[in-house]
Design a protein around this motif. Sequence first.
Motif, PDB file in Angstrom:
ATOM      1  N   LYS A 197       0.862  -1.190   0.000  1.00  0.00           N
ATOM      2  CA  LYS A 197       0.000   0.000   0.000  1.00  0.00           C
ATOM      3  C   LYS A 197       0.896   1.237   0.000  1.00  0.00           C
ATOM      4  N   GLU A 199       1.482   3.339   2.242  1.00  0.00           N
ATOM      5  CA  GLU A 199       2.301   3.545   3.454  1.00  0.00           C
ATOM      6  C   GLU A 199       3.524   2.617   3.515  1.00  0.00           C
ATOM      7  N   ASN A 200       3.598   1.639   2.591  1.00  0.00           N
ATOM      8  CA  ASN A 200       4.748   0.735   2.563  1.00  0.00           C
ATOM      9  C   ASN A 200       5.883   1.234   1.658  1.00  0.00           C
ATOM     10  N   ASN A 218       5.953   0.811   7.598  1.00  0.00           N
ATOM     11  CA  ASN A 218       4.643   1.461   7.578  1.00  0.00           C
ATOM     12  C   ASN A 218       4.834   2.937   7.910  1.00  0.00           C
TER      13      ASN A 218
HETATM   14  C1  LIG Z   1      -0.065   0.907   8.873  1.00  0.00           C
HETATM   15  O1  LIG Z   1      -0.423   1.352  10.140  1.00  0.00           O
HETATM   16  C2  LIG Z   1      -1.761   1.831  10.263  1.00  0.00           C
HETATM   17  C3  LIG Z   1      -1.939   2.382  11.657  1.00  0.00           C
HETATM   18  O2  LIG Z   1      -1.507   1.481  12.603  1.00  0.00           O
HETATM   19  C4  LIG Z   1      -2.742   0.713   9.918  1.00  0.00           C
HETATM   20  O3  LIG Z   1      -4.075   1.200   9.972  1.00  0.00           O
HETATM   21  C5  LIG Z   1      -2.454   0.204   8.510  1.00  0.00           C
HETATM   22  O4  LIG Z   1      -3.291  -0.889   8.186  1.00  0.00           O
HETATM   23  C6  LIG Z   1      -0.994  -0.202   8.386  1.00  0.00           C
HETATM   24  N1  LIG Z   1      -0.719  -0.532   6.998  1.00  0.00           N
HETATM   25  C7  LIG Z   1      -0.187  -1.693   6.585  1.00  0.00           C
HETATM   26  C8  LIG Z   1      -0.031  -1.868   5.118  1.00  0.00           C
HETATM   27  O5  LIG Z   1       0.119  -2.569   7.366  1.00  0.00           O
END
Ligand SMILES: *[C@@H]1O[C@H](CO)[C@@H](O)[C@H](O)[C@H]1NC(C)=O
Length: 300
Positions: A197, A199-200, A218
């Motif tokens: 995603k 954030e990765n 993350n």
């Molecule tokens: C990253 O961290 C957020 C907040 O903890 C979480 O909601 C999200 O699912 C995480 N993303 C991944 C790809 O693990």
Amino acid sequence: MGIFTLSSIVGTLLLFLGLWVGPTTSSMVSPPTFQVITSFNTFDARNVSSWSGGGGQKLNISTDSFHPFAGREFGGGDRSTIRGTRAFGSGYPYGKNDSSTISGRPFPYGVWPLYWGQNIKGSDEYGSQFDTVRPGGPLVIQAISSTTAHWNVTNDETYYMLTDRDTAIAIMTSFVTTCHVTPVWPEIFDPGNSPIKIENVIQYYRASSCALGFKGYNNSHALNTTTEATYAESDPLPEVIMYSPFHHCIDSVMADALPIMDRPPKKTNKVKMILIIVFSIFGLPILWGIWALISCICNR
Ligand SMILES: *[C@@H]1O[C@H](CO)[C@@H](O)[C@H](O)[C@H]1NC(C)=O
Ligand SMILES: *[C@@H]1O[C@H](CO)[C@@H](O)[C@H](O)[C@H]1NC(C)=O
């Protein structure tokens, strides 16, 4: 001197020429290249090639057809600015007037930025509805891992690359030959069902048209920074990546080999072109004429 002697001399010359030119050209490997065509009237097209230095003049996408981005500037980006940061929309050498969105931006390296779905930072205008005309083909995702003893990487050191199909295939060749990566073919990217995603993402390249991601990272700032955010405005990388020679190799290959748009070709000199054409058609008769003249004078 008879015509047979002449033809055997010419034949021998041609044979040597063939031996000299032949092996050189056939053993040369051309860099992976794809074309970006921006007009159906004028044959406007430029190459996007691995290891290219890029640069040169910017051009505008022709307005002669219903190209989704008619009129926008493209090209001119050079390799020195190929790395962005971990902020989506980073890495633009020009055209970053509004750091809240990537909508409306030019294409400095000839290719389009990524999209993440849900119109994140205005990316829906480059969305899957235009995948058929996207330079380099639809967005794909590709796992990058290595099982050789060379790196001593553990199973969980797998990266993912997100970019257009032609770039993915071109760069995989470099990963395999340079970084001992296990070869895999790309899979179509679906933002809702992707192994990585936004954030990765640990690094954007080429005006955010290519991303390297890692599941174990993350970045809590990924969705709420500007496109101009620095590395300091992202979460730090885990140590496994920071000190990994494997990651270092992958990142170096990205920076050095990622295909970018070549500078426009130099205009060819017309006189030179005409001379080349005249000699390639009439070269042998001219040689033969000179020979005949010489032997005629000598035999007097
Ligand atoms: C990253 O961290 C957020 C907040 O903890 C979480 O909601 C999200 O699912 C995480 N993303 C991944 C790809 O693990
Ligand atoms: C390979 O990695 C393991 C675990 O990190 C480590 O214990 C081992 O010493 C490493 N081997 C070499 C040759 O570096």
